[in-house]
Design a protein around this motif. Sequence first.
Motif, PDB file in Angstrom:
ATOM      1  N   GLU A   1       0.838  -1.197   0.000  1.00 29.07           N
ATOM      2  CA  GLU A   1       0.000   0.000   0.000  1.00 29.07           C
ATOM      3  C   GLU A   1       0.869   1.241   0.000  1.00 29.07           C
ATOM      4  O   GLU A   1       2.006   1.224   0.468  1.00 29.07           O
ATOM      5  N   LEU A   2       0.300   2.319  -0.512  1.00 33.13           N
ATOM      6  CA  LEU A   2       0.960   3.615  -0.409  1.00 33.13           C
ATOM      7  C   LEU A   2       0.819   4.121   1.013  1.00 33.13           C
ATOM      8  O   LEU A   2      -0.226   3.925   1.649  1.00 33.13           O
ATOM      9  N   GLY A   3       1.849   4.789   1.490  1.00 34.53           N
ATOM     10  CA  GLY A   3       1.772   5.419   2.804  1.00 34.53           C
ATOM     11  C   GLY A   3       0.994   6.728   2.706  1.00 34.53           C
ATOM     12  O   GLY A   3       0.455   7.067   1.652  1.00 34.53           O
ATOM     13  N   THR A   4       0.948   7.462   3.778  1.00 33.29           N
ATOM     14  CA  THR A   4       0.274   8.755   3.804  1.00 33.29           C
ATOM     15  C   THR A   4       1.040   9.739   2.939  1.00 33.29           C
ATOM     16  O   THR A   4       2.263   9.824   3.016  1.00 33.29           O
ATOM     17  N   GLY A   5       0.322  10.489   2.113  1.00 30.49           N
ATOM     18  CA  GLY A   5       0.950  11.474   1.246  1.00 30.49           C
ATOM     19  C   GLY A   5       1.418  12.694   2.023  1.00 30.49           C
ATOM     20  O   GLY A   5       0.781  13.112   2.988  1.00 30.49           O
ATOM     21  N   LYS A   6       2.552  13.254   1.601  1.00 33.71           N
ATOM     22  CA  LYS A   6       3.094  14.470   2.208  1.00 33.71           C
ATOM     23  C   LYS A   6       3.372  15.475   1.095  1.00 33.71           C
ATOM     24  O   LYS A   6       4.010  15.135   0.102  1.00 33.71           O
ATOM     25  N   PRO A   7       2.915  16.717   1.267  1.00 33.33           N
ATOM     26  CA  PRO A   7       3.155  17.733   0.243  1.00 33.33           C
ATOM     27  C   PRO A   7       4.649  18.000   0.065  1.00 33.33           C
ATOM     28  O   PRO A   7       5.410  17.994   1.027  1.00 33.33           O
ATOM     29  N   ASN A   8       5.051  18.198  -1.192  1.00 34.00           N
ATOM     30  CA  ASN A   8       6.438  18.503  -1.524  1.00 34.00           C
ATOM     31  C   ASN A   8       6.420  19.392  -2.759  1.00 34.00           C
ATOM     32  O   ASN A   8       6.251  18.907  -3.861  1.00 34.00           O
ATOM     33  N   SER A   9       6.581  20.689  -2.572  1.00 34.38           N
ATOM     34  CA  SER A   9       6.476  21.672  -3.667  1.00 34.38           C
ATOM     35  C   SER A   9       5.107  21.546  -4.325  1.00 34.38           C
ATOM     36  O   SER A   9       4.105  21.679  -3.664  1.00 34.38           O
ATOM     37  N   ALA A  10       5.080  21.247  -5.614  1.00 31.40           N
ATOM     38  CA  ALA A  10       3.813  21.150  -6.347  1.00 31.40           C
ATOM     39  C   ALA A  10       3.315  19.708  -6.437  1.00 31.40           C
ATOM     40  O   ALA A  10       2.402  19.404  -7.190  1.00 31.40           O
ATOM     41  N   ALA A  11       3.911  18.815  -5.654  1.00 28.27           N
ATOM     42  CA  ALA A  11       3.548  17.400  -5.734  1.00 28.27           C
ATOM     43  C   ALA A  11       3.205  16.864  -4.352  1.00 28.27           C
ATOM     44  O   ALA A  11       3.362  17.538  -3.350  1.00 28.27           O
ATOM     45  N   CYS A  12       2.748  15.642  -4.325  1.00 33.69           N
ATOM     46  CA  CYS A  12       2.491  14.933  -3.083  1.00 33.69           C
ATOM     47  C   CYS A  12       3.326  13.656  -3.134  1.00 33.69           C
ATOM     48  O   CYS A  12       3.249  12.901  -4.101  1.00 33.69           O
ATOM     49  N   VAL A  13       4.140  13.406  -2.119  1.00 32.40           N
ATOM     50  CA  VAL A  13       5.057  12.269  -2.093  1.00 32.40           C
ATOM     51  C   VAL A  13       4.497  11.189  -1.175  1.00 32.40           C
ATOM     52  O   VAL A  13       4.074  11.467  -0.053  1.00 32.40           O
ATOM     53  N   PHE A  14       4.494   9.953  -1.671  1.00 35.51           N
ATOM     54  CA  PHE A  14       4.021   8.805  -0.905  1.00 35.51           C
ATOM     55  C   PHE A  14       5.177   7.837  -0.699  1.00 35.51           C
ATOM     56  O   PHE A  14       5.851   7.460  -1.646  1.00 35.51           O
ATOM     57  N   ARG A  15       5.400   7.404   0.523  1.00 39.85           N
ATOM     58  CA  ARG A  15       6.382   6.358   0.783  1.00 39.85           C
ATOM     59  C   ARG A  15       5.725   5.018   0.507  1.00 39.85           C
ATOM     60  O   ARG A  15       4.536   4.837   0.728  1.00 39.85           O
ATOM     61  N   VAL A  16       6.530   4.090   0.017  1.00 39.87           N
ATOM     62  CA  VAL A  16       6.024   2.779  -0.361  1.00 39.87           C
ATOM     63  C   VAL A  16       6.918   1.713   0.249  1.00 39.87           C
ATOM     64  O   VAL A  16       8.137   1.831   0.221  1.00 39.87           O
ATOM     65  N   ALA A  17       6.311   0.688   0.796  1.00 38.99           N
ATOM     66  CA  ALA A  17       7.065  -0.473   1.266  1.00 38.99           C
ATOM     67  C   ALA A  17       6.267  -1.722   0.917  1.00 38.99           C
ATOM     68  O   ALA A  17       5.091  -1.821   1.251  1.00 38.99           O
ATOM     69  N   VAL A  18       6.923  -2.635   0.221  1.00 35.21           N
ATOM     70  CA  VAL A  18       6.296  -3.903  -0.129  1.00 35.21           C
ATOM     71  C   VAL A  18       7.210  -5.006   0.379  1.00 35.21           C
ATOM     72  O   VAL A  18       8.362  -5.091  -0.020  1.00 35.21           O
ATOM     73  N   THR A  19       6.703  -5.810   1.276  1.00 41.17           N
ATOM     74  CA  THR A  19       7.515  -6.901   1.822  1.00 41.17           C
ATOM     75  C   THR A  19       7.190  -8.214   1.116  1.00 41.17           C
ATOM     76  O   THR A  19       6.140  -8.358   0.496  1.00 41.17           O
ATOM     77  N   GLY A  20       8.116  -9.143   1.212  1.00 40.25           N
ATOM     78  CA  GLY A  20       7.874 -10.477   0.682  1.00 40.25           C
ATOM     79  C   GLY A  20       8.104 -10.635  -0.804  1.00 40.25           C
ATOM     80  O   GLY A  20       7.671 -11.628  -1.395  1.00 40.25           O
ATOM     81  N   VAL A  21       8.787  -9.683  -1.442  1.00 42.32           N
ATOM     82  CA  VAL A  21       9.084  -9.831  -2.871  1.00 42.32           C
ATOM     83  C   VAL A  21      10.224 -10.842  -3.013  1.00 42.32           C
ATOM     84  O   VAL A  21      11.305 -10.636  -2.462  1.00 42.32           O
ATOM     85  N   PRO A  22      10.012 -11.931  -3.725  1.00 45.96           N
ATOM     86  CA  PRO A  22      11.051 -12.950  -3.835  1.00 45.96           C
ATOM     87  C   PRO A  22      12.203 -12.493  -4.741  1.00 45.96           C
ATOM     88  O   PRO A  22      11.998 -11.758  -5.699  1.00 45.96           O
ATOM     89  N   ASP A  23      13.411 -12.944  -4.419  1.00 42.95           N
ATOM     90  CA  ASP A  23      14.577 -12.696  -5.269  1.00 42.95           C
ATOM     91  C   ASP A  23      14.490 -13.582  -6.504  1.00 42.95           C
ATOM     92  O   ASP A  23      13.736 -14.547  -6.551  1.00 42.95           O
ATOM     93  N   GLY A  24      15.307 -13.269  -7.498  1.00 46.17           N
ATOM     94  CA  GLY A  24      15.453 -14.171  -8.627  1.00 46.17           C
ATOM     95  C   GLY A  24      14.897 -13.678  -9.948  1.00 46.17           C
ATOM     96  O   GLY A  24      15.188 -14.258 -10.985  1.00 46.17           O
ATOM     97  N   SER A  25      14.116 -12.620  -9.954  1.00 38.73           N
ATOM     98  CA  SER A  25      13.598 -12.093 -11.205  1.00 38.73           C
ATOM     99  C   SER A  25      14.599 -11.091 -11.766  1.00 38.73           C
ATOM    100  O   SER A  25      15.226 -10.349 -11.018  1.00 38.73           O
ATOM    101  N   THR A  26      14.751 -11.047 -13.082  1.00 38.86           N
ATOM    102  CA  THR A  26      15.693 -10.096 -13.682  1.00 38.86           C
ATOM    103  C   THR A  26      15.172  -8.674 -13.596  1.00 38.86           C
ATOM    104  O   THR A  26      15.950  -7.728 -13.577  1.00 38.86           O
ATOM    105  N   PHE A  27      13.863  -8.522 -13.564  1.00 32.65           N
ATOM    106  CA  PHE A  27      13.247  -7.213 -13.348  1.00 32.65           C
ATOM    107  C   PHE A  27      11.883  -7.426 -12.712  1.00 32.65           C
ATOM    108  O   PHE A  27      11.375  -8.542 -12.664  1.00 32.65           O
TER     109      PHE A  27
END
Length: 69
Positions: free
Chosen positions: A15-41
Amino acid sequence: MTVYDSAGKVVATGELGTGKPNSAACVFRVAVTGVPDGSTFYQVEVSHRGKITVSSAEAQHGGFAASLG
């Protein structure tokens, strides 16, 4: 937020975190756990905004930035 491996399979969700204003944009922190290794992209999709491709190294080091607008 949905994370896909290089085969197009959904490998994690998060999920996206809470948005925070930054100049003319809104910045969202993101964290996704459990992504497996091994994919090239990975592809990351927020809602219906389309997929963004990041390399395995970028994904491991938090190298993800995107515009939702």
